[in-house]
Design a protein around this motif. Structure first.
Motif, mmCIF file in Angstrom:
data_model
loop_
_atom_site.group_PDB
_atom_site.id
_atom_site.type_symbol
_atom_site.label_atom_id
_atom_site.label_comp_id
_atom_site.label_asym_id
_atom_site.label_seq_id
_atom_site.Cartn_x
_atom_site.Cartn_y
_atom_site.Cartn_z
ATOM 1 N N ILE A 334 -10.563 -2.796 -10.308
ATOM 2 C CA ILE A 334 -10.353 -1.770 -9.282
ATOM 3 C C ILE A 334 -9.461 -2.319 -8.174
ATOM 4 C CG2 ILE A 334 -11.517 -0.467 -7.457
ATOM 5 C CD1 ILE A 334 -13.865 -0.083 -9.396
ATOM 6 N N LYS A 335 -9.719 -3.570 -7.783
ATOM 7 C CA LYS A 335 -8.890 -4.184 -6.734
ATOM 8 C C LYS A 335 -7.432 -4.263 -7.171
ATOM 9 C CE LYS A 335 -8.053 -8.359 -4.065
ATOM 10 N NZ LYS A 335 -8.414 -9.763 -3.785
ATOM 11 N N GLN A 336 -7.190 -4.643 -8.413
ATOM 12 C CA GLN A 336 -5.813 -4.737 -8.915
ATOM 13 C C GLN A 336 -5.114 -3.382 -8.881
ATOM 14 O OE1 GLN A 336 -6.328 -6.477 -12.793
ATOM 15 N NE2 GLN A 336 -6.792 -8.528 -11.997
ATOM 16 N N ILE A 338 -5.796 -0.951 -6.809
ATOM 17 C CA ILE A 338 -5.538 -0.621 -5.403
ATOM 18 C C ILE A 338 -4.320 -1.402 -4.909
ATOM 19 C CG2 ILE A 338 -6.463 -0.788 -3.054
ATOM 20 C CD1 ILE A 338 -9.274 -0.390 -4.293
ATOM 21 N N SER A 339 -4.265 -2.709 -5.251
ATOM 22 C CA SER A 339 -3.163 -3.561 -4.788
ATOM 23 C C SER A 339 -1.821 -3.102 -5.347
ATOM 24 C CB SER A 339 -3.425 -5.018 -5.207
ATOM 25 O OG SER A 339 -4.623 -5.486 -4.616
ATOM 26 N N SER A 340 -1.827 -2.570 -6.563
ATOM 27 C CA SER A 340 -0.579 -2.098 -7.171
ATOM 28 C C SER A 340 -0.263 -0.659 -6.781
ATOM 29 C CB SER A 340 -0.677 -2.205 -8.697
ATOM 30 O OG SER A 340 -1.722 -1.374 -9.194
ATOM 31 N N GLU A 341 -1.070 -0.111 -5.869
ATOM 32 C CA GLU A 341 -0.887 1.233 -5.317
ATOM 33 C C GLU A 341 -0.982 2.332 -6.386
ATOM 34 O OE1 GLU A 341 2.699 1.276 -3.033
ATOM 35 O OE2 GLU A 341 1.911 -0.097 -1.502
ATOM 36 N N GLN A 342 -1.690 2.043 -7.467
ATOM 37 C CA GLN A 342 -1.940 3.079 -8.462
ATOM 38 C C GLN A 342 -2.998 4.065 -7.982
ATOM 39 O OE1 GLN A 342 -2.623 1.572 -12.457
ATOM 40 N NE2 GLN A 342 -1.494 -0.303 -11.990
ATOM 41 N N THR A 343 -3.799 3.623 -7.014
ATOM 42 C CA THR A 343 -4.849 4.462 -6.450
ATOM 43 C C THR A 343 -5.141 3.963 -5.042
ATOM 44 O OG1 THR A 343 -7.094 5.333 -6.810
ATOM 45 C CG2 THR A 343 -6.718 3.011 -7.349
ATOM 46 N N THR A 344 -6.107 4.582 -4.388
ATOM 47 C CA THR A 344 -6.481 4.161 -3.039
ATOM 48 C C THR A 344 -7.926 3.684 -3.035
ATOM 49 O OG1 THR A 344 -7.297 6.347 -2.382
ATOM 50 C CG2 THR A 344 -4.947 5.885 -2.046
ATOM 51 N N PHE A 345 -8.247 2.906 -2.015
ATOM 52 C CA PHE A 345 -9.614 2.393 -1.887
ATOM 53 C C PHE A 345 -10.600 3.559 -1.764
ATOM 54 C CE2 PHE A 345 -13.345 0.374 -0.301
ATOM 55 C CZ PHE A 345 -13.253 -0.962 -0.641
ATOM 56 N N ALA A 346 -10.259 4.535 -0.925
ATOM 57 C CA ALA A 346 -11.163 5.669 -0.696
ATOM 58 C C ALA A 346 -11.426 6.438 -1.991
ATOM 59 C CB ALA A 346 -10.583 6.593 0.363
ATOM 60 N N ALA A 347 -10.381 6.625 -2.790
ATOM 61 C CA ALA A 347 -10.553 7.366 -4.045
ATOM 62 C C ALA A 347 -11.473 6.606 -4.997
ATOM 63 C CB ALA A 347 -9.197 7.603 -4.705
ATOM 64 N N LEU A 383 -12.176 -11.450 6.839
ATOM 65 C CA LEU A 383 -11.156 -10.617 6.182
ATOM 66 C C LEU A 383 -10.226 -9.984 7.213
ATOM 67 C CD1 LEU A 383 -10.596 -9.764 3.214
ATOM 68 C CD2 LEU A 383 -11.855 -7.652 3.720
ATOM 69 N N PRO A 384 -8.912 -10.193 7.087
ATOM 70 C CA PRO A 384 -7.974 -9.529 8.005
ATOM 71 C C PRO A 384 -7.953 -8.021 7.739
ATOM 72 C CG PRO A 384 -6.941 -11.391 6.881
ATOM 73 C CD PRO A 384 -8.229 -11.106 6.170
ATOM 74 N N PRO A 385 -7.595 -7.232 8.745
ATOM 75 C CA PRO A 385 -7.495 -5.779 8.539
ATOM 76 C C PRO A 385 -6.521 -5.438 7.423
ATOM 77 C CG PRO A 385 -7.490 -6.292 10.868
ATOM 78 C CD PRO A 385 -7.386 -7.601 10.145
ATOM 79 N N ASN A 386 -6.857 -4.363 6.692
ATOM 80 C CA ASN A 386 -6.026 -3.801 5.632
ATOM 81 C C ASN A 386 -5.898 -4.711 4.409
ATOM 82 O OD1 ASN A 386 -5.433 -1.488 7.251
ATOM 83 N ND2 ASN A 386 -3.950 -2.750 8.376
ATOM 84 N N GLN A 387 -6.823 -5.651 4.268
ATOM 85 C CA GLN A 387 -6.862 -6.466 3.061
ATOM 86 C C GLN A 387 -8.180 -6.213 2.338
ATOM 87 O OE1 GLN A 387 -5.869 -10.572 3.122
ATOM 88 N NE2 GLN A 387 -4.082 -10.306 4.449
ATOM 89 N N VAL A 388 -8.126 -6.300 1.005
ATOM 90 C CA VAL A 388 -9.312 -6.075 0.170
ATOM 91 C C VAL A 388 -9.856 -7.421 -0.272
ATOM 92 C CG1 VAL A 388 -10.193 -5.003 -1.947
ATOM 93 C CG2 VAL A 388 -8.381 -3.868 -0.615
ATOM 94 N N SER A 389 -11.162 -7.574 -0.172
ATOM 95 C CA SER A 389 -11.799 -8.837 -0.528
ATOM 96 C C SER A 389 -11.873 -9.028 -2.039
ATOM 97 C CB SER A 389 -13.227 -8.869 0.031
ATOM 98 O OG SER A 389 -14.066 -7.988 -0.717
ATOM 99 N N GLU A 390 -12.226 -10.241 -2.432
ATOM 100 C CA GLU A 390 -12.671 -10.472 -3.799
ATOM 101 C C GLU A 390 -14.066 -9.859 -3.945
ATOM 102 O OE1 GLU A 390 -10.930 -11.904 -6.323
ATOM 103 O OE2 GLU A 390 -9.245 -11.909 -4.911
ATOM 104 N N PRO A 391 -14.497 -9.538 -5.157
ATOM 105 C CA PRO A 391 -15.863 -9.033 -5.324
ATOM 106 C C PRO A 391 -16.886 -10.029 -4.768
ATOM 107 C CG PRO A 391 -14.597 -8.690 -7.326
ATOM 108 C CD PRO A 391 -13.743 -9.536 -6.432
#
Length: 453
Positions: A334-336, A338-347, A383-391
Motif C-alpha cells: 500500500i505504501k508503494q 501511495i509513493s508512486s501516486e497510484q492512489t492516496t493515503f486517504a483512499a 516522522l516529518p510531515p507528508n511522509q509515510v512511515s514503514e509498517p
C-alpha cells in the motif's frame, strides 16, 4: 491454538489498573480517555481431566481457566517487551484470576448487579467496533468455537469489576489545588511564584542598626513567642497590635496582590503554605517578620507552548487469517502505491483500515504528547510531515501512518492545571488500587492446590 479476532471496546474504564490491564487487555490510548481491548480466545481443550489449582473463599479456580488466561495474556503481550516463560506467565495468570475472583466476590457481597441491558449495550459496542452487527458477532463467536454465554459472562464480569473499582477506589481519590500547584512547580524545576496572588498579614519587630547581640537575641525571642502564639490560633490582628505596640491598619494585612509584588523573601517562605498557616520568624535587613497567609489564589500563569501533531493511519488487525508478517507485507505494498501516486493515503485508509477512523480517511485529528500508545507515538514523533512511515506494530495491530501537519500551540494556565490534575489522579488511582487490591486479597482465604500445568 487459534484465537479469535473479536475485540472488546467497553464504554469506559476509569483508570490504568496495571495487573488488570494485562489480564483483560485494557490499553491506555488517550490523554483523557482509556480504551479497552480484549481478544477472545478459544477455550482450551485439555487432553486430561481438568483439576483444581486454587480455592478462593470456597470457590475453585481450575487448570483450564489458568491456561485460558495465560493464552489471553500471551497473545496480548505488548510488542517489544520481554515475555516471561510459559511457567511464569501461568503463575501471573493464576494470580490475576485470584484477584478477580476475590473482587467479584466482594462485588456480590456489596450488592453490585449488572442489568441485562448493560450487557446488551456492551455486546453491541463490541460488534460495532468490529464492524459487525450482533448477529454477525454471534456467528463469528460460534465459528471460533466460543460460547455466547461465556462471552456475555466475561462482559458482565468486566462491567462488575469496573463498577466495583469505581466505587471503592475512584470515588475515594481527591486532588487538591495545592497538589496541582506543587506539581506544576516541580515540573518547572523551581518553586516559581508566577500566577499566584497572595494576601499576607505581617507582624514585624524592627532591629535597629546599632543593636547589640543581646538586643537582637531578645527581639528574636519575642518574635518566636509571637509566631508560637499565632500558630496556636490566637487572633493575628490582636497579636500585631500587641507586639508592634501601636494600632496597625487592617491588622497587618497587606492586601491581595500578585506574588511578584511582594519581597522575594516573603514569597519564598509562604508559597508552599496553606491559607491560615504561619511563616517565621523570618530575618530581613529590617528585622524579624512573622507572616500569616490570609488569602491565596491561582492567577494566570504564562502559557506553555506544546507541539501538536495531526496524523492519519491505516490499521490492520492481526487475525487467524492475517498474521503480523502478512499485514506488514500488505501495508508495504500500500505504501508503494501511495509513493508512486497510484492512489492516496486517504483512499487506502477508507478501503483497508480496520478502525473507526477509516470513514475519515484514517484522520486521527490533532493530538498532544501522550495521547497514543508509545510504540505508535515514537514513530509519529520522528516522522516529518507528508511522509509515510514503514509498517509499525503496536498492541492494536500493524499501522501505516502519515503525519500531515505539526504546530506549536499555547496551553493556558487552566489547561495546564487540568493536565496536571489528570496526571496526579492517574498516579493516585494506581496507588490506591494497588493498596485496595492487596488489602482485599489479604482478607481472603486462598488455598493453593496443584500447580497449573
Amino acid at each position: 491454538m487459534n484465537k479469535s479476532a473479536i475485540c472488546f471496546f467497553l464504554p469506559r474504564v476509569p483508570f490504568a489498573f496495571k495487573a488488570v490491564l494485562l489480564s483483560w487487555g485494557l490499553v491506555l490510548s488517550g490523554f483523557n480517555f482509556v480504551q479497552a481491548q480484549t481478544t477472545m480466545v478459544k477455550p482450551v481443550i485439555s487432553r486430561s481431566a481438568d483439576f483444581i489449582v486454587a480455592v478462593v473463599n470456597s470457590e475453585p479456580i481450575t487448570n483450564n481457566e489458568v491456561q485460558q488466561q495465560r493464552t489471553r495474556m500471551e497473545t496480548q503481550w505488548p510488542e517489544g517487551m520481554p515475555k516471561p516463560s510459559s511457567q511464569e506467565l501461568a503463575k501471573q495468570a493464576l494470580d490475576q484470576l485470584i484477584n478477580d475472583k476475590v473482587q467479584l466476590q466482594q462485588a456480590r457481597e456489596s450488592g453490585i448487579r449488572i442489568e441485562e441491558d448493560a450487557v446488551d449495550l456492551a455486546e453491541a459496542s463490541v460488534a460495532r467496533q468490529n464492524r459487525m452487527d450482533k448477529d454477525q458477532l454471534r456467528a463469528k463467536l460460534t465459528q471460533e468455537g466460543s460460547s455466547l454465554t461465556a462471552f456475555r459472562t466475561q462482559l458482565r464480569n468486566q462491567l462488575i469489576l469496573t463498577r466495583l473499582r469505581e466505587r471503592e477506589v475512584e470515588a475515594q481519590v481527591r486532588i487538591s489545588e495545592n497538589e496541582v500547584a506543587q506539581f506544576l512547580r516541580d515540573q518547572r524545576g523551581t518553586p516559581s511564584p508566577m500566577g499566584v496572588d497572595l494576601n499576607l498579614a505581617m507582624l514585624v519587630l524592627p532591629v535597629p542598626e546599632d543593636s547589640t547581640e543581646a538586643q537582637i537575641t531578645a527581639l528574636q525571642a519575642r518574635a518566636d513567642t509571637a509566631a508560637r502564639r499565632a500558630r496556636t490560633g490566637e487572633d493575628f490582628a490582636k497579636l500585631v497590635n500587641e507586639f508592634m505596640g501601636d494600632t496597625v491598619p487592617n491588622g497587618g494585612a497587606m492586601g491581595l496582590r500578585p506574588s511578584e509584588r511582594y519581597p522575594t523573601l516573603f514569597v519564598d517562605n509562604t508559597l508552599n503554605l496553606k491559607v491560615g498557616d504561619i511563616a517565621g520568624p523570618i530575618r530581613s535587613g529590617a528585622g524579624f517578620h512573622v507572616l500569616k497567609v490570609l488569602e491565596k489564589r491561582q492567577g494566570e500563569a504564562p502559557p506553555v507552548m506544546v507541539t501538536q501533531t495531526r496524523v492519519r493511519h491505516i490499521l490492520l488487525r492481526i487475525r487467524p487469517d492475517l498474521t503480523q508478517s502478512q499485514a506488514q507485507d500488505q501495508l508495504q505494498k500500500i505504501k508503494q502505491n501511495i509513493s508512486s501516486e497510484q492512489t492516496t493515503f486517504a483512499a487506502m485508509a477508507r478501503e483497508y483500515s480496520q478502525d473507526g477512523s477509516a470513514m475519515s480517511g484514517g484522520d486521527l485529528g490533532w493530538s498532544n504528547s501522550g495521547q497514543f500508545v508509545p510504540e505508535f507515538e515514537q514513530v509519529m514523533n520522528r516522522l516529518p510531515p507528508n511522509q509515510v512511515s514503514e509498517p509499525l506494530v503496536s498492541r492494536f495491530g500493524v499501522h501505516l501512518i502519515e503525519v500531515t501537519e505539526r504546530r506549536e500551540v499555547p496551553i493556558s494556565a487552566s489547561e495546564q492545571r487540568e493536565m496536571a490534575r489528570n496526571v496526579l489522579r492517574e498516579k493516585k488511582l494506581d496507588e490506591a488500587f494497588t493498596t485496595w487490591q492487596e488489602d482485599l486479597r489479604g482478607r481472603a482465604f486462598v488455598e493453593m492446590r496443584d500447580a497449573p500445568q
